[in-house]
Design a protein around this motif. Structure first.
Motif, short mmCIF file in Angstrom:
data_model
loop_
_atom_site.label_atom_id
_atom_site.label_comp_id
_atom_site.label_asym_id
_atom_site.label_seq_id
_atom_site.Cartn_x
_atom_site.Cartn_y
_atom_site.Cartn_z
N SER A 1 9.17 -0.01 8.42
CA SER A 1 9.45 0.64 9.70
C SER A 1 8.65 1.92 9.89
O SER A 1 8.40 2.35 11.02
N SER A 2 8.21 2.53 8.79
CA SER A 2 7.48 3.79 8.87
C SER A 2 5.98 3.53 8.98
O SER A 2 5.41 2.80 8.16
N PRO A 3 5.29 4.12 9.95
CA PRO A 3 3.83 3.95 10.03
C PRO A 3 3.09 4.58 8.85
O PRO A 3 1.99 4.14 8.50
N VAL A 4 3.69 5.59 8.22
CA VAL A 4 3.06 6.22 7.05
C VAL A 4 3.00 5.23 5.89
O VAL A 4 1.96 5.09 5.22
N VAL A 5 4.11 4.53 5.66
CA VAL A 5 4.15 3.53 4.58
C VAL A 5 3.19 2.38 4.89
O VAL A 5 2.47 1.90 4.00
N ARG A 6 3.16 1.93 6.14
CA ARG A 6 2.24 0.84 6.51
C ARG A 6 0.79 1.27 6.32
O ARG A 6 -0.04 0.49 5.84
N LYS A 7 0.49 2.48 6.69
CA LYS A 7 -0.89 2.97 6.54
C LYS A 7 -1.28 3.05 5.07
O LYS A 7 -2.38 2.63 4.68
N ASN A 8 -0.40 3.58 4.23
CA ASN A 8 -0.70 3.66 2.79
C ASN A 8 -0.84 2.26 2.18
O ASN A 8 -1.71 2.03 1.34
N THR A 9 0.02 1.34 2.62
CA THR A 9 -0.06 -0.04 2.09
C THR A 9 -1.37 -0.70 2.49
O THR A 9 -2.01 -1.38 1.67
N PHE B 1 9.98 -1.30 -7.84
CA PHE B 1 9.95 -2.03 -6.58
C PHE B 1 11.27 -1.92 -5.83
O PHE B 1 11.29 -2.01 -4.59
N THR B 2 12.37 -1.74 -6.55
CA THR B 2 13.65 -1.49 -5.87
C THR B 2 13.60 -0.17 -5.12
O THR B 2 14.09 -0.06 -3.99
N ILE B 3 13.00 0.84 -5.73
CA ILE B 3 12.83 2.12 -5.05
C ILE B 3 11.95 1.95 -3.81
O ILE B 3 12.22 2.51 -2.74
N LEU B 4 10.89 1.16 -3.96
CA LEU B 4 9.96 0.95 -2.85
C LEU B 4 10.67 0.31 -1.65
O LEU B 4 10.34 0.62 -0.50
N SER C 1 2.44 -9.25 -6.05
CA SER C 1 1.58 -8.99 -4.89
C SER C 1 2.25 -9.34 -3.56
O SER C 1 2.03 -8.63 -2.56
N PRO C 2 3.08 -10.42 -3.44
CA PRO C 2 3.75 -10.63 -2.15
C PRO C 2 4.65 -9.47 -1.74
O PRO C 2 4.78 -9.18 -0.55
N ARG C 3 5.25 -8.79 -2.73
CA ARG C 3 6.10 -7.63 -2.41
C ARG C 3 5.25 -6.49 -1.86
O ARG C 3 5.72 -5.71 -1.02
N ILE C 4 4.02 -6.38 -2.36
CA ILE C 4 3.14 -5.32 -1.85
C ILE C 4 2.75 -5.62 -0.40
O ILE C 4 2.76 -4.73 0.46
N TYR C 5 2.40 -6.89 -0.12
CA TYR C 5 2.05 -7.26 1.25
C TYR C 5 3.21 -7.02 2.20
O TYR C 5 3.00 -6.68 3.38
N ALA C 6 4.44 -7.23 1.72
CA ALA C 6 5.61 -7.09 2.59
C ALA C 6 5.78 -5.66 3.10
O ALA C 6 6.40 -5.45 4.16
N GLY D 1 -2.65 -16.65 0.70
CA GLY D 1 -1.98 -16.91 1.97
C GLY D 1 -1.39 -15.65 2.60
O GLY D 1 -1.21 -15.60 3.82
N GLN D 2 -1.11 -14.62 1.80
CA GLN D 2 -0.51 -13.41 2.36
C GLN D 2 -1.49 -12.61 3.21
O GLN D 2 -1.11 -11.60 3.81
N ILE D 3 -2.74 -13.06 3.29
CA ILE D 3 -3.72 -12.32 4.09
C ILE D 3 -3.33 -12.31 5.56
O ILE D 3 -3.76 -11.44 6.33
N SER D 4 -2.46 -13.23 5.97
CA SER D 4 -1.99 -13.24 7.36
C SER D 4 -1.23 -11.96 7.70
O SER D 4 -1.19 -11.54 8.86
N GLU D 5 -0.63 -11.34 6.68
CA GLU D 5 0.04 -10.05 6.90
C GLU D 5 -0.97 -8.99 7.33
O GLU D 5 -0.69 -8.15 8.19
N LEU D 6 -2.16 -9.02 6.73
CA LEU D 6 -3.20 -8.08 7.11
C LEU D 6 -3.75 -8.39 8.50
O LEU D 6 -4.14 -7.48 9.24
N VAL D 7 -3.78 -9.67 8.85
CA VAL D 7 -4.25 -10.05 10.18
C VAL D 7 -3.31 -9.50 11.25
O VAL D 7 -3.75 -9.06 12.33
#
Length: 441
Positions: free
Chosen positions: A146-154, A102-105, A136-141, A171-177
Motif C-alpha cells: 500500500s505504501s509507494p515508498v515500499v513499492r519504489k524500494n522493491t 519476511f514476517t516483519i516485511l 523470490s515470489p514474496r519479494i515480488y509481492a 512468471g512473476q515478471i508480470s508483477e513488474l509489468v
C-alpha cells in the motif's frame, strides 16, 4: 654465431621467467582460495557460535519477535537492522531467521521498517542467492504494498537483482509489468527504464511476452486486474522492443495458438490487438496465413475482425514485392469469405423466430420448415408397406388380393398413411376385418 647463441640464451631465460610467473600465479590463486575458505569457516562457526556477536543474538531475536512487548518504533527498526546484519555473517543464521524477516516485511505496521527490510533482503540475496531463491515470489509481492515508498524500494531491488542475473526472470515478471500502470508517476518511469535495460540483454523481453499476455488477459485471474485500455498501452510498450523478424514470426505463431484456448470475448480482442501491434514481414504474414484455422471462427466477432483489418491495412504500406501483395490479397479474400458466411447464417437465424409454432416442432420438422436438411425421413410408401405386412401377418388378410372398390380397405389404408396403428386400434381393425369376411362369405 655469437649473436645467435646470445639470442637463444635470452629466449630460454624469458621462457623460464614466464613459467615461474605462471607458477606464482597458480600459487597465489590457491592461496586466495584458501584464505577465502578460512574466512568463510570463521564466519560460519566462530563469530556466531562462540564469539562476542553470539551474546547479542538472543536479545535481538527477542525484541524482533515480540513487537507487542517492545512497541517503540525506533527500537523495532534498530532490532530489525541488527538481525539482518547477523544474517549476513552466516548462512546458518540466514536460513534460521528468514521466516522472521519476511514476517516483519509483511506484517509490520511501520512503513520505514518495511522499506528498510526489503533493502536488507536485497543484500542477503547477493550474499546467499541459493537460500533466497525460494522466497523470490514474496519479494515480488511487495510491489503491491500500500505504501509507494515500499513499492519504489522493491522495484529498485528487483531491477538491480534481475539485471545482475541474481534472480531469474520467471512468471512473476508480470508483477513488474503492472508497475507500468502504477498510480505513482515515478514508479511508472522506473519500470519503463527497467524494461529498456532488460531489452538490451538478448531475448529477455521476447521470452516474457507470451506468458505476460496470457496472465494479464486471463479473465479468471483477478489478481492481475487491468482495464482493456491499460492492457493495450502496456502491450504496445512491450511489443515495441520486438524488432527481429524471427522473434516476430515466433510470436505470431504463439499468439495464434492461444486463440484456441481463449475463454472470453475480451481475451480474443486482446490477442487480436497484440497481433496488430507487431511489425509484419512477408514471413510473418505467411505464418499468420498458415495458422488461419486457429482464429477463423473468431473472425465473426466485429472487434476481432476490425483488428485484423487494421493489421492488413498497416501491412500493405510495408509490402513492395508482388509475391507479398498476392499473399496479402489472399488473406483479405479468406477473411471476407468467413464474414460473408457468418452474415448468411445470421440472416437465416434472424428469420427463424418469425415462424409461429416453430419452437414446438421437433428437430427434424423444424429443420424441414426452415428449408434446412434435417434427418432422413422414411417415405410414406415405405410406411404403408410395413403397415400392410404387419396387418397381413396378424389377420391373414392379403391386401394385394382384395378388390379395389372395397371401401373398408380404403379406410384402413388411409388410416395407415396418416399414423401408425396402436395396439388398441389394431384389435378393432382385426374385429372389423373378421366381420367383413363373414359378410362376404
Amino acid at each position: 654465431k655469437g649473436q645467435k647463441g646470445s639470442r637463444k640464451k635470452t629466449d630460454t631465460a624469458t621462457n623460464n621467467a614466464s613459467e615461474e610467473d605462471d607458477e606464482l600465479c597458480l600459487v597465489g590463486a590457491s592461496a586466495d582460495d584458501a584464505d577465502a575458505e578460512l574466512v568463510r569457516k570463521v564466519c560460519e562457526t566462530e563469530l556466531l557460535g562462540c564469539g562476542l556477536l553470539s551474546c547479542f543474538e538472543p536479545l535481538i531475536v527477542a525484541v524482533v519477535a515480540s513487537p507487542s512487548l517492545f512497541p517503540c518504533q525506533a527500537l523495532q527498526a534498530s532490532a530489525t537492522l541488527a538481525l539482518s546484519k547477523l544474517m549476513m555473517v552466516s548462512s546458518i543464521a540466514c536460513e534460521k531467521y528468514l521466516q522472521i524477516l519476511f514476517t516483519i516485511l509483511y506484517k509490520s505496521p511501520h512503513i520505514d521498517i518495511r522499506a528498510n527490510t526489503i533493502i536488507a533482503i536485497s543484500d542477503l540475496t547477493f550474499r546467499f542467492p541459493n537460500l533466497l531463491e525460494p522466497w523470490s515470489p514474496r519479494i515480488y509481492a511487495c510491489l503491491r504494498d500500500s505504501s509507494p515508498v515500499v513499492r519504489k524500494n522493491t522495484l529498485t531491488v528487483l531491477s538491480h537483482l534481475i539485471l545482475n542475473d541474481m534472480i531469474k526472470v520467471k512468471g512473476q515478471i508480470s508483477e513488474l509489468v503492472l508497475c507500468l500502470e502504477d498510480k505513482e508517476p515515478e514508479i511508472s518511469r522506473m519500470s519503463q527504464a527497467f524494461f529498456h535495460e532488460l531489452s538490451l540483454k538478448g531475448n529477455s523481453v521476447y521470452n516474457i511476452i507470451p506468458d505476460t499476455i496470457s496472465t494479464l488477459s486471463d479473465p479468471t485471474n483477478t489478481s492481475f486486474s487491468l482495464s482493456q485500455e491499460q492492457f493495450r498501452r502496456t502491450m504496445k510498450f512491450l511489443l515495441s522492443f520486438i524488432q527481429k523478424d524471427r522473434q516476430c514470426e515466433s510470436l505470431v505463431e504463439k499468439i495464434c495458438y492461444r486463440f484456441r484456448t481463449a475463454r472470453s470475448e475480451r481475451q480474443l480482442e486482446d490477442l487480436a490487438h497484440c497481433l496488430a501491434q507487431l511489425s509484419f514481414s512477408e514471413r510473418c504474414l505467411k505464418k499468420l496465413a498458415d495458422n488461419f484455422a486457429c482464429y477463423q471462427d473468431k473472425l465473426t466477432l466485429d472487434s476481432v475482425h476490425s483488428e485484423f483489418c487494421a493489421l492488413l491495412n498497416k501491412t500493405k504500406k510495408n509490402f513492395v514485392k508482388p509475391e507479398a501483395k498476392v499473399l496479402l490479397e489472399e488473406m483479405e479474400v479468406r477473411i471476407k469469405q468467413v464474414r460473408s458466411k457468418q452474415q448468411e447464417g445470421g440472416g437465416d437465424a434472424s428469420m427463424s423466430p418469425g415462424r409461429e409454432g416453430d419452437s414446438h416442432l421437433g428437430s427434424a420438422t423444424a429443420a424441414a420448415a426452415r428449408g434446412a436438411p434435417g434427418p432422413a425421413k422414411e417415405s410414406k410408401g415405405g410406411k404403408v408397406a410395413k403397415q400392410r405386412k404387419a396387418l397381413a401377418e396378424r389377420n391373414r388378410f392379403d391386401f394385394s388380393e382384395a378388390s379395389d372398390d372395397d371401401d373398408f380397405e380404403m379406410d384402413i389404408l388411409s388410416t395407415a398413411r396418416k399414423a401408425p396403428l396402436s395396439s388398441t386400434k389394431a384389435k378393432h381393425v382385426t374385429k372389423a376385418k373378421k366381420k367383413s369376411k363373414r359378410i362376404k362369405a
